[in-house]
Design a protein around this motif. Structure first.
Motif: not given
Length: 203
Positions: A23-34, A53-60
């Motif tokens: 949901t967060c990344l669909a709205r904002d590709p720069d959404a932070s881990i926080n 890390n964030r890259a691993g989360l984005v990959g998942a």
């Protein structure tokens, strides 16, 4: 006795994190881990306990999105005229792209090229088969490598998603723009480029 609830909690946490990240990344590709942890209702420590890390989360998130996308795209009718089938596939794929919004942009910014390519293996093979059939039936050009045509379609699709994100292209125009661009590229030299709207009624 105490491990089962923990495992169940961990699974719920992972799903909550993936849902929130999508949901967060669909709205904002720069959404932070926080941002993502807050949306998931978990702390940073919990999030990092599941994703390095964030890259691993984005990959998942991308991996899950691709699996869900494939489930819907497998039902697209690719029989009949290859050009018309390509338009149907592009339109169905674009609806999937819109569903995940700026996630495409986030993936391109965060994931290594090799991982991005691996995530697109099945979609690329589907398009490859269609392109090869179109070439065999003289609907698509044969003077350029299929691998290049595949790369072009992938690039055009991602460019359309990025254009929608920055407001250069309206959501509803994306599929037509991709289809018109690809038909212009794929049509054999000297042949008339088919009209996207006309192909929508062709089987």
């Amino acid at each position: 006795m105490t491990t089962r609830p923990l495992r169940a909690d961990a699974r719920r946490n992972v799903e909550s994190i993936l849902d929130a990240a999508t949901t967060c990344l669909a709205r904002d590709p720069d959404a932070s881990i926080n941002d993502i942890a807050r949306a998931a209702g978990v702390g940073r420590v919990t999030l990092y306990g599941h994703f390095e890390n964030r890259a691993g989360l984005v990959g998942a998130v991308v991996d899950r999105a691709m699996r869900e996308s494939e489930a819907s795209l497998r039902g697209v009718d690719l029989s009949g005229d290859p050009a018309a089938a390509l338009v149907r596939l592009i339109e169905a794929s674009w609806q999937v792209t819109l569903r995940y919004g700026a996630l495409v942009v986030a993936a391109e910014r965060s994931m290594p090229v090799a991982e991005m390519d691996a995530a697109h293996t099945e979609p690329r093979e589907r398009v490859r088969r269609l392109l090869e059939r179109g070439r065999a039936e003289h609907r698509f050009r044969t003077d350029l490598p299929v691998s290049w045509l595949l790369t072009a379609m992938h690039t055009v699709t991602h460019a359309a998603a990025a254009s929608v994100y920055v407001g250069e292209l309206a959501d509803a125009e994306g599929a037509r723009a991709i289809a018109a661009t690809m038909l212009g590229l794929l049509t054999p030299p000297g042949a008339v480029v088919p009209d996207v709207a006309a192909l929508r009624s062709v089987r």
